[in-house]
Design an enzyme around this catalytic site. Structure first.
Site, short mmCIF file in Angstrom:
data_model
loop_
_atom_site.label_atom_id
_atom_site.label_comp_id
_atom_site.label_asym_id
_atom_site.label_seq_id
_atom_site.Cartn_x
_atom_site.Cartn_y
_atom_site.Cartn_z
CD GLU A 102 -1.85 -3.51 9.07
OE1 GLU A 102 -1.37 -2.35 8.95
OE2 GLU A 102 -2.52 -4.06 8.17
CG HIS A 130 -1.99 -1.04 1.14
ND1 HIS A 130 -2.45 -1.73 2.24
CD2 HIS A 130 -2.70 -1.52 0.08
CE1 HIS A 130 -3.40 -2.58 1.85
NE2 HIS A 130 -3.56 -2.47 0.56
CD GLU A 181 -0.21 0.30 4.52
OE1 GLU A 181 0.56 -0.69 4.48
OE2 GLU A 181 -1.45 0.20 4.47
NE ARG A 223 -6.35 -0.06 0.68
CZ ARG A 223 -6.17 -0.67 1.84
NH1 ARG A 223 -5.63 -0.02 2.86
NH2 ARG A 223 -6.52 -1.94 2.01
CG HIS A 257 0.32 -4.25 5.31
ND1 HIS A 257 -0.55 -3.90 4.31
CD2 HIS A 257 0.79 -5.49 4.99
CE1 HIS A 257 -0.61 -4.88 3.41
NE2 HIS A 257 0.20 -5.85 3.81
#
Length: 357
Positions: free
Chosen positions: A294, A87, A90, A149, A220
């Site tokens: 994440e 993405h 990020e 994104r 991510h």
């Protein structure tokens, strides 16, 4: 598909800027794509016996998708996959991939365990997977570009919006949960599973080596979470208990560094359910240890994590990743050592029995 893919290592021809001057890489700032490319070749220059650049695909806008292969023995045994930047917005994810490569190269010189893992494992690290989207996110300072994104694929007929969410485009229960068929939405999953060139090239590269990979890690942000398969609520990994045990221990390792707490669950238990992710695809392919990280933070800064948090974010994530890789290594190679020892004993017993007859 195979005739369009060149997955052999790039020639060791260094980027022009590196020929002209030595540039020290700052691991605790965000870098645009040209600087990341320079860094990749710098790693080859500094570690020619350990690091090679592998070009394994092309994007919609015809940019090269490259990874760093880090290996001591130059063999495809026990590979570990890591990708960052699926993405575009990020930015902390590509920063972590750069930090990770530096750390394993440095610590392998002084840490016997890392030296052993470098001998036994091949590391395939893609610093920026969604190259087109990442380049676009650096275009200017407007919110619409910085927080982009998706990739930059052309809009389908009847729609004026560009891009597909690459992490909803994999052939893993594609289009069945948590996605949109509206191409203007951020969760647009594409016209079909694997409709995007980026996902096609990744699945070919990994899929043709599926029996070798020990683990698959995709990085991510944000949310401080460690996720295990599956994103679809109707599916549970066959080794769910093992995945949770490993992930919980990795979260503990993360917390020990700077006190940050990472949640550990299936995506469908934390987030909205979704399908078509790379993690789910890798697990369905047969790679047993698949995890999504994440990284920081919990929403204060979101995708625009300040540069002064890059170092602590990378340090803690590295600790968690290292736990998972160590587990995967020990599981594979301790089992192989045990099997070899048993076979040696059986052969010795057979020899003894023959000599007594």
């Amino acid at each position: 598909m195979s005739k369009h893919i060149d997955s052999k290592s790039s020639k060791n021809v260094f980027h022009v800027s590196l020929v002209c001057r030595r540039v020290e890489h700052d691991y605790f700032k965000y870098h645009p794509m040209p600087e990341i490319t320079d860094w990749m070749w710098l790693m080859v220059k500094d570690h020619p016996d350990l690091v090679t650049v592998v070009d394994y695909g092309r994007t919609h806008e015809n940019r090269t998708i490259s990874l760093l292969k880090v290996t001591k023995e130059h063999r495809a045994e026990g590979p570990v996959w890591m990708d960052c930047g699926i993405h575009a917005r990020e930015w902390i994810a590509p920063a972590f991939c750069q930090y990770f490569v530096r750390q394993i190269l440095q610590t392998s010189k002084t840490d016997p365990k890392m030296e052993l893992m470098m001998k036994n494992l091949d590391f395939y690290v893609t610093p920026v997977f969604n190259v087109d989207g990442y380049v676009y996110s650096w275009k200017d300072n407007t919110v619409s570009t910085r927080l982009w994104r998706k990739n930059r694929s052309a809009s389908p007929p009847g729609c004026d919006c560009q891009g597909t969410d690459l992490n909803r485009n994999f052939d893993s229960n594609w289009g069945t949960a948590g996605v949109s068929s509206n191409c203007c939405r951020e969760s647009y999953c594409g016209t079909a599973p694997m409709s995007e060139p980026e996902t096609q090239f990744l699945t070919y590269f990994v899929g043709t080596r599926k029996d070798d990979f020990l683990c698959f890690l995709t990085i991510h942000s944000f949310g401080q979470m460690l996720l295990v398969p599956y994103g679809h609520p109707n599916f549970t990994a066959s080794n769910y208990a093992e995945l949770m045990e490993v992930a919980l221990a990795a979260a503990e390792a993360i917390q020990e560094v700077h006190g940050m707490i990472y949640k550990v669950l299936k995506p469908s238990d934390i987030l909205n359910p979704f399908s078509g992710s790379s993690q789910d695809w890798a697990h369905m392919l047969g790679i047993p240890l698949t995890f999504t990280f994440e990284l920081r933070d919990n929403g204060t800064f979101g995708f625009e994590l300040p540069e002064d948090q890059i170092q602590p974010a990378c340090e803690e994530a590295y600790s968690g990743v290292l736990h998972i890789i160590t587990y995967a290594h020990d599981k594979a190679f301790n089992a192989a050592t045990t099997a070899a020892a048993v076979w040696t004993l059986l052969l010795a017993a057979g020899t003894t029995a023959v000599s007594l007859m």
